[in-house]
Scaffold this motif. Structure first.
Motif, PDB file in Angstrom:
ATOM      1  N   LYS A 109      63.059 -71.478  76.526  1.00  0.00           N
ATOM      2  CA  LYS A 109      63.435 -72.278  77.695  1.00  0.00           C
ATOM      3  C   LYS A 109      63.804 -71.432  78.902  1.00  0.00           C
ATOM      4  CE  LYS A 109      65.016 -76.243  74.992  1.00  0.00           C
ATOM      5  NZ  LYS A 109      66.158 -77.137  74.672  1.00  0.00           N
ATOM      6  N   HIS A 130      56.407 -74.465  74.625  1.00  0.00           N
ATOM      7  CA  HIS A 130      57.362 -75.572  74.484  1.00  0.00           C
ATOM      8  C   HIS A 130      57.776 -76.039  75.883  1.00  0.00           C
ATOM      9  CE1 HIS A 130      60.567 -78.089  72.895  1.00  0.00           C
ATOM     10  NE2 HIS A 130      61.429 -77.479  73.710  1.00  0.00           N
ATOM     11  N   TYR A 131      58.711 -75.324  76.498  1.00  0.00           N
ATOM     12  CA  TYR A 131      59.248 -75.726  77.799  1.00  0.00           C
ATOM     13  C   TYR A 131      58.187 -75.567  78.891  1.00  0.00           C
ATOM     14  CZ  TYR A 131      62.200 -75.642  81.980  1.00  0.00           C
ATOM     15  OH  TYR A 131      62.754 -75.883  83.210  1.00  0.00           O
ATOM     16  N   LYS A 171      54.125 -71.915  62.028  1.00  0.00           N
ATOM     17  CA  LYS A 171      53.288 -73.011  62.495  1.00  0.00           C
ATOM     18  C   LYS A 171      51.935 -72.504  62.996  1.00  0.00           C
ATOM     19  CE  LYS A 171      53.352 -77.044  65.582  1.00  0.00           C
ATOM     20  NZ  LYS A 171      52.031 -76.853  66.200  1.00  0.00           N
ATOM     21  N   GLU A 228      54.569 -76.447  70.588  1.00  0.00           N
ATOM     22  CA  GLU A 228      55.802 -76.914  69.945  1.00  0.00           C
ATOM     23  C   GLU A 228      56.456 -77.936  70.869  1.00  0.00           C
ATOM     24  OE1 GLU A 228      58.193 -73.482  68.797  1.00  0.00           O
ATOM     25  OE2 GLU A 228      56.378 -72.350  68.332  1.00  0.00           O
ATOM     26  N   ASP A 229      55.690 -78.980  71.187  1.00  0.00           N
ATOM     27  CA  ASP A 229      56.118 -79.936  72.208  1.00  0.00           C
ATOM     28  C   ASP A 229      57.391 -80.675  71.828  1.00  0.00           C
ATOM     29  OD1 ASP A 229      53.918 -79.241  73.720  1.00  0.00           O
ATOM     30  OD2 ASP A 229      52.659 -80.846  72.931  1.00  0.00           O
ATOM     31  N   ASP A 230      57.496 -81.111  70.588  1.00  0.00           N
ATOM     32  CA  ASP A 230      58.618 -81.956  70.188  1.00  0.00           C
ATOM     33  C   ASP A 230      59.838 -81.167  69.740  1.00  0.00           C
ATOM     34  OD1 ASP A 230      57.063 -84.231  70.664  1.00  0.00           O
ATOM     35  OD2 ASP A 230      56.225 -84.159  68.639  1.00  0.00           O
ATOM     36  N   LEU A 231      59.619 -79.952  69.235  1.00  0.00           N
ATOM     37  CA  LEU A 231      60.712 -79.209  68.615  1.00  0.00           C
ATOM     38  C   LEU A 231      60.475 -77.724  68.784  1.00  0.00           C
ATOM     39  CD1 LEU A 231      63.261 -79.886  66.925  1.00  0.00           C
ATOM     40  CD2 LEU A 231      61.869 -79.537  64.878  1.00  0.00           C
TER      41      LEU A 231
END
Length: 231
Positions: A13, A57-58, A90, A77-80
């Protein structure tokens, strides 16, 4: 020299960057007029890494758009946010084989290509991990005493508060034992501790400069490092 698959970590993030990452993911912050992730990809190209997988992700859609013209796979890793260990596990179907190289996308390097250094010193017969390290005084932007102690054979143990060597975010790692870890979200530290117990984690001191770009002041420090290398 054999090519290795590469996992490029780009999912964090970037909260330590403050307002700079309000609308821009940290891997796209520019250092010396070039996004951080492009500095990392230049190293990967010179080391002939393939395949290359980037996790997101972010603000991951911005990273995907930035990479859209390149033959790079994305592990979203969109959701987590899975941290380094969960994120690497993953991505294993995209990486296709083990061992793999991993590289953090939030640092700049001078001197010998870190990925080439690792690939040149990798020894299948005795290593499950080979980590690139530096003395704390040579790790710009890093705070703390260091992470590991290294013996005269290059084998690593945890520093446990003693002055040690700093892990620079580049390594070669066997991924087989990731399947043993039950947690979904976890750091690669968990895997390292298991491999250290087997005596198969080794270190290599980076021949060059390094700067972490985890905070806003790290940008100027990294640009000074790069300018000094060009002078």
């Amino acid at each position: 020299m054999r090519p290795f698959p590469l996992m490029l970590f780009a999912a964090g993030k970037g909260t330590r960057m403050g307002a700079l990452t309000a609308n821009c993911p940290k891997p796209l912050i520019k250092v010396a007029s070039k996004p951080l992730i492009d500095h990392a990809l230049n190293l990967a190209a010179a080391a002939r890494a393939r395949p290359i997988v980037v996790n997101t992700h972010y603000l991951g859609d911005q990273i995907v758009a930035h990479l859209s013209h390149l033959p790079i796979a994305v592990s979203a890793e969109d959701d987590l946010l899975l941290e380094t260990g969960g994120g690497l596990r993953k991505a294993l179907p995209l990486l296709q084989s083990s061992p793999v190289m991993t590289l953090n996308s939030d640092a700049v390097w001078t001197g010998q290509n870190p990925l080439l250094q690792l690939s040149q010193h990798w020894d299948d017969s005795r290593m499950d991990a080979l980590l690139l390290l530096a003395a704390p005084g040579n790790a710009r932007g890093h705070t703390g005493q260091g992470d590991f102690l290294m013996d005269d054979q290059g084998r690593l143990v945890r520093a446990k508060g003693a002055p040690g060597l700093v892990y620079l975010g580049a390594q070669i790692l066997r991924t087989d034992r990731l399947a043993e870890i039950s947690e979904q979200i976890f750091s690669l530290n968990l895997l390292w501790d298991r491999l250290i117990a087997s005596g198969r984690v080794f270190g290599l001191v980076h021949q060059g400069g390094w700067c972490d770009v985890g905070r806003p002041e790290g940008i100027a420090e990294a640009e000074a490092l790069l300018a000094g290398a060009r002078a």
